[in-house]
Design a protein around this motif. Structure first.
Motif, PDB file in Angstrom:
ATOM      1  N   ASP A  40       0.812  -1.217   0.000  1.00 28.99           N
ATOM      2  CA  ASP A  40       0.000   0.000   0.000  1.00 28.99           C
ATOM      3  C   ASP A  40       0.844   1.265   0.000  1.00 28.99           C
ATOM      4  OD1 ASP A  40      -2.441  -1.477   0.163  1.00 28.99           O
ATOM      5  OD2 ASP A  40      -2.097  -1.756   2.316  1.00 28.99           O
ATOM      6  N   SER A  41       2.068   1.186   0.517  1.00 32.40           N
ATOM      7  CA  SER A  41       2.854   2.398   0.731  1.00 32.40           C
ATOM      8  C   SER A  41       3.735   2.784  -0.455  1.00 32.40           C
ATOM      9  CB  SER A  41       3.732   2.242   1.984  1.00 32.40           C
ATOM     10  OG  SER A  41       4.585   1.114   1.877  1.00 32.40           O
ATOM     11  N   TYR A  42       4.040   1.841  -1.366  1.00 28.45           N
ATOM     12  CA  TYR A  42       4.905   2.194  -2.497  1.00 28.45           C
ATOM     13  C   TYR A  42       4.073   2.414  -3.750  1.00 28.45           C
ATOM     14  CZ  TYR A  42       8.766   2.441  -5.762  1.00 28.45           C
ATOM     15  OH  TYR A  42       9.644   2.875  -6.707  1.00 28.45           O
ATOM     16  N   ARG A  43       4.341   3.532  -4.435  1.00 25.26           N
ATOM     17  CA  ARG A  43       3.646   3.862  -5.679  1.00 25.26           C
ATOM     18  C   ARG A  43       4.654   3.946  -6.811  1.00 25.26           C
ATOM     19  NH1 ARG A  43      -0.567   8.701  -3.819  1.00 25.26           N
ATOM     20  NH2 ARG A  43      -1.681   7.475  -2.224  1.00 25.26           N
ATOM     21  N   GLY A  44       4.412   3.191  -7.867  1.00 22.31           N
ATOM     22  CA  GLY A  44       5.313   3.195  -9.013  1.00 22.31           C
ATOM     23  C   GLY A  44       4.962   4.262 -10.037  1.00 22.31           C
ATOM     24  N   SER A  45       5.936   4.514 -10.922  1.00 16.38           N
ATOM     25  CA  SER A  45       5.707   5.524 -11.970  1.00 16.38           C
ATOM     26  C   SER A  45       6.296   5.075 -13.310  1.00 16.38           C
ATOM     27  CB  SER A  45       6.327   6.864 -11.552  1.00 16.38           C
ATOM     28  OG  SER A  45       7.710   6.723 -11.253  1.00 16.38           O
ATOM     29  N   GLY A  46       6.444   3.776 -13.498  1.00 17.86           N
ATOM     30  CA  GLY A  46       6.862   3.256 -14.797  1.00 17.86           C
ATOM     31  C   GLY A  46       8.331   3.406 -15.121  1.00 17.86           C
ATOM     32  N   ARG A  47       9.188   3.585 -14.106  1.00 18.18           N
ATOM     33  CA  ARG A  47      10.600   3.836 -14.383  1.00 18.18           C
ATOM     34  C   ARG A  47      11.355   2.617 -14.907  1.00 18.18           C
ATOM     35  NH1 ARG A  47      12.766   6.926  -9.130  1.00 18.18           N
ATOM     36  NH2 ARG A  47      11.113   5.748  -8.086  1.00 18.18           N
ATOM     37  N   LEU A  48      10.795   1.418 -14.718  1.00 17.05           N
ATOM     38  CA  LEU A  48      11.468   0.196 -15.172  1.00 17.05           C
ATOM     39  C   LEU A  48      10.626  -0.567 -16.196  1.00 17.05           C
ATOM     40  CD1 LEU A  48      12.771  -1.079 -11.711  1.00 17.05           C
ATOM     41  CD2 LEU A  48      13.910   0.480 -13.307  1.00 17.05           C
ATOM     42  N   SER A  49       9.765   0.122 -16.893  1.00 14.87           N
ATOM     43  CA  SER A  49       8.831  -0.517 -17.820  1.00 14.87           C
ATOM     44  C   SER A  49       9.563  -1.359 -18.865  1.00 14.87           C
ATOM     45  CB  SER A  49       7.985   0.534 -18.535  1.00 14.87           C
ATOM     46  OG  SER A  49       7.113   1.164 -17.625  1.00 14.87           O
ATOM     47  N   GLY A  50       9.111  -2.606 -19.013  1.00 13.73           N
ATOM     48  CA  GLY A  50       9.642  -3.500 -20.024  1.00 13.73           C
ATOM     49  C   GLY A  50      10.920  -4.206 -19.658  1.00 13.73           C
ATOM     50  N   LEU A  51      11.481  -3.927 -18.496  1.00 13.96           N
ATOM     51  CA  LEU A  51      12.737  -4.548 -18.089  1.00 13.96           C
ATOM     52  C   LEU A  51      12.479  -5.842 -17.316  1.00 13.96           C
ATOM     53  CD1 LEU A  51      14.798  -1.421 -16.963  1.00 13.96           C
ATOM     54  CD2 LEU A  51      14.546  -2.414 -19.244  1.00 13.96           C
ATOM     55  N   THR A  52      13.527  -6.637 -17.157  1.00 10.94           N
ATOM     56  CA  THR A  52      13.453  -7.878 -16.393  1.00 10.94           C
ATOM     57  C   THR A  52      14.499  -7.852 -15.297  1.00 10.94           C
ATOM     58  OG1 THR A  52      12.609  -9.217 -18.218  1.00 10.94           O
ATOM     59  CG2 THR A  52      13.775 -10.380 -16.476  1.00 10.94           C
ATOM     60  N   ALA A  53      14.081  -8.222 -14.093  1.00 16.16           N
ATOM     61  CA  ALA A  53      14.978  -8.218 -12.942  1.00 16.16           C
ATOM     62  C   ALA A  53      14.983  -9.582 -12.261  1.00 16.16           C
ATOM     63  CB  ALA A  53      14.551  -7.149 -11.935  1.00 16.16           C
ATOM     64  N   LEU A  54      16.129  -9.962 -11.746  1.00 15.65           N
ATOM     65  CA  LEU A  54      16.262 -11.116 -10.858  1.00 15.65           C
ATOM     66  C   LEU A  54      16.652 -10.590  -9.491  1.00 15.65           C
ATOM     67  CD1 LEU A  54      16.614 -14.045  -9.914  1.00 15.65           C
ATOM     68  CD2 LEU A  54      18.873 -14.049 -11.015  1.00 15.65           C
ATOM     69  N   VAL A  55      15.855 -10.928  -8.473  1.00 15.57           N
ATOM     70  CA  VAL A  55      16.118 -10.496  -7.104  1.00 15.57           C
ATOM     71  C   VAL A  55      16.280 -11.740  -6.240  1.00 15.57           C
ATOM     72  CG1 VAL A  55      15.329  -9.116  -5.151  1.00 15.57           C
ATOM     73  CG2 VAL A  55      14.689  -8.451  -7.486  1.00 15.57           C
ATOM     74  N   THR A  56      17.425 -11.902  -5.597  1.00 13.78           N
ATOM     75  CA  THR A  56      17.628 -13.049  -4.717  1.00 13.78           C
ATOM     76  C   THR A  56      17.214 -12.685  -3.293  1.00 13.78           C
ATOM     77  OG1 THR A  56      19.934 -12.530  -4.127  1.00 13.78           O
ATOM     78  CG2 THR A  56      19.545 -13.773  -6.163  1.00 13.78           C
ATOM     79  N   GLY A  57      16.850 -13.717  -2.532  1.00  9.53           N
ATOM     80  CA  GLY A  57      16.327 -13.455  -1.190  1.00  9.53           C
ATOM     81  C   GLY A  57      15.062 -12.633  -1.246  1.00  9.53           C
ATOM     82  N   ALA A  58      14.226 -12.906  -2.259  1.00 10.68           N
ATOM     83  CA  ALA A  58      13.067 -12.051  -2.527  1.00 10.68           C
ATOM     84  C   ALA A  58      11.783 -12.567  -1.904  1.00 10.68           C
ATOM     85  CB  ALA A  58      12.874 -11.885  -4.030  1.00 10.68           C
ATOM     86  N   ASP A  59      11.855 -13.595  -1.112  1.00 10.51           N
ATOM     87  CA  ASP A  59      10.655 -14.115  -0.456  1.00 10.51           C
ATOM     88  C   ASP A  59      10.189 -13.209   0.666  1.00 10.51           C
ATOM     89  OD1 ASP A  59      13.236 -15.222   0.654  1.00 10.51           O
ATOM     90  OD2 ASP A  59      11.856 -15.676   2.302  1.00 10.51           O
ATOM     91  N   SER A  60      11.131 -12.518   1.312  1.00 11.27           N
ATOM     92  CA  SER A  60      10.788 -11.666   2.462  1.00 11.27           C
ATOM     93  C   SER A  60      11.828 -10.572   2.591  1.00 11.27           C
ATOM     94  CB  SER A  60      10.733 -12.506   3.752  1.00 11.27           C
ATOM     95  OG  SER A  60      12.025 -13.020   4.066  1.00 11.27           O
ATOM     96  N   GLY A  61      11.667  -9.747   3.610  1.00 18.71           N
ATOM     97  CA  GLY A  61      12.651  -8.726   3.892  1.00 18.71           C
ATOM     98  C   GLY A  61      12.849  -7.731   2.766  1.00 18.71           C
ATOM     99  N   ILE A  62      14.072  -7.239   2.661  1.00 18.20           N
ATOM    100  CA  ILE A  62      14.394  -6.217   1.671  1.00 18.20           C
ATOM    101  C   ILE A  62      14.124  -6.713   0.258  1.00 18.20           C
ATOM    102  CG2 ILE A  62      16.278  -4.848   0.697  1.00 18.20           C
ATOM    103  CD1 ILE A  62      17.520  -4.856   3.550  1.00 18.20           C
ATOM    104  N   GLY A  63      14.508  -7.959  -0.024  1.00 23.87           N
ATOM    105  CA  GLY A  63      14.331  -8.491  -1.369  1.00 23.87           C
ATOM    106  C   GLY A  63      12.895  -8.500  -1.825  1.00 23.87           C
ATOM    107  N   ARG A  64      11.994  -8.826  -0.920  1.00 25.36           N
ATOM    108  CA  ARG A  64      10.571  -8.846  -1.286  1.00 25.36           C
ATOM    109  C   ARG A  64      10.061  -7.442  -1.590  1.00 25.36           C
ATOM    110  NH1 ARG A  64       5.973 -12.001   2.222  1.00 25.36           N
ATOM    111  NH2 ARG A  64       4.110 -10.977   1.430  1.00 25.36           N
ATOM    112  N   ALA A  65      10.461  -6.476  -0.797  1.00 27.45           N
ATOM    113  CA  ALA A  65      10.042  -5.099  -1.051  1.00 27.45           C
ATOM    114  C   ALA A  65      10.601  -4.596  -2.373  1.00 27.45           C
ATOM    115  CB  ALA A  65      10.493  -4.195   0.096  1.00 27.45           C
TER     116      ALA A  65
END
Length: 294
Positions: A40-65
């Motif tokens: 609810d607190s983060y609002r996007g503005s399309g800055r990464l549109s069309g890109l692909t990212a891999l985030v490790t440790g993304a189940d929780s904590g910083i990675g999930r956010a």
């Protein structure tokens, strides 16, 4: 029109917290209060549109956010996590999908080089590109002295925090084109190491040095490399990597008077991933609630 700006000192919970020990790697749903990942607190503005990212440790904590923020900014996201973190991994995947982006779940132990290489191959096969690599997965375990650290624990710190970053980055490089970004999660412990976290602090210093060295190495290829240095952040790490008494007062040592929430770091990673920020490489960006750094 009246605009209300939140007071950063009181925006999120502060100590005292209930002791809440968990075995590593820990789950978000068992934390009281649960971390804020930015639904609810983060609002996007399309800055990464069309890109692909891999985030490790993304189940929780910083990675999930970070994964959620990237999705809200328009990126498709692959999330890597341990098999035993599947409940959190499923929840993280649902949040990416709720933001309208595609998600690839990658369970597995990054201490194994073959797993790291397979993760990269699967991302490229699924999305036909890789633009952003976030090396965030980590292990932390406290000890009262060097004599208490056994060989298995020592190696797990370095295998998870340092070696996996090397394996993933090396495997990713053939797929990264000019404009791509590598973002590593270091720590304020790089500058202010804690006596009870000797191996963890050492690995985080290694990550910072890897970041700056690699940035210089890859600048001629148009690939930017940066790192975020978090301070005390409210994640399952607190439940698995700190003694119960320290959990009660966690974050109170920061001038802000409270721990940070994962969602409060997401913008730093978005900034470093944003293709418009082409002059930022080799940076070590602290997000630490005002904690002094030597």
């Amino acid at each position: 029109m009246t605009i209300s700006v939140p007071d950063p000192r009181s925006r999120f919970p502060k100590a005292p917290f209930k002791p809440q020990p968990q075995d590593f790697p820990g789950l978000s749903e068992r934390m009281q209060p649960e971390p804020d990942y930015g639904e609810d607190s983060y609002r996007g503005s399309g800055r990464l549109s069309g890109l692909t990212a891999l985030v490790t440790g993304a189940d929780s904590g910083i990675g999930r956010a970070v994964a959620l923020a990237f999705a809200k900014e328009g990126a498709n996201v692959a999330i890597a996590y341990l098999d035993e973190e599947a409940p959190d991994g499923d929840a993280a995947a649902r949040s990416v999908e709720a933001a309208g982006r595609s998600v690839l779940k990658l369970p597995g132990d990054l201490r194994q080089r073959s797993v790291c290489e397979d993760h990269i191959a699967r991302v490229v096969a699924e999305f036909d590109r890789l633009d952003i690599l976030v090396n965030n997965a980590a292990f932390q375990h406290p000890s009262q002295g060097l004599e208490e650290i056994d060989d298995t624990e020592w190696h797990r710190h370095f295998d998870t925090n340092v070696h996996a970053m090397f394996y993933l980055t090396r495997a990713a490089l053939p797929h990264l084109k000019p404009g791509a970004a590598i973002i590593n999660t270091s720590s304020v412990n790089t500058k202010t190491p804690m006596p009870m976290l000797i191996p963890y602090s050492m690995t985080k210093a290694a990550i910072a040095n890897f970041t700056v060295s690699l940035a210089g190495s890859l600048v001629e290829r148009g690939i930017r490399v940066n790192a975020v240095l978090p301070g005390p952040i409210w994640t399952p790490f607190i439940a698995t990597g700190m003694p119960p008494d320290d959990q009660k007062s966690f974050g109170s040592q920061a001038p802000m008077g409270r721990p940070g929430q994962p969602a409060e770091l997401a913008g730093a990673y978005v900034y470093l991933a944003d293709p418009d920020n082409t002059y930022t490489t080799g940076a070590l960006l602290p997000v630490h609630g005002g904690m002094p750094m030597l």
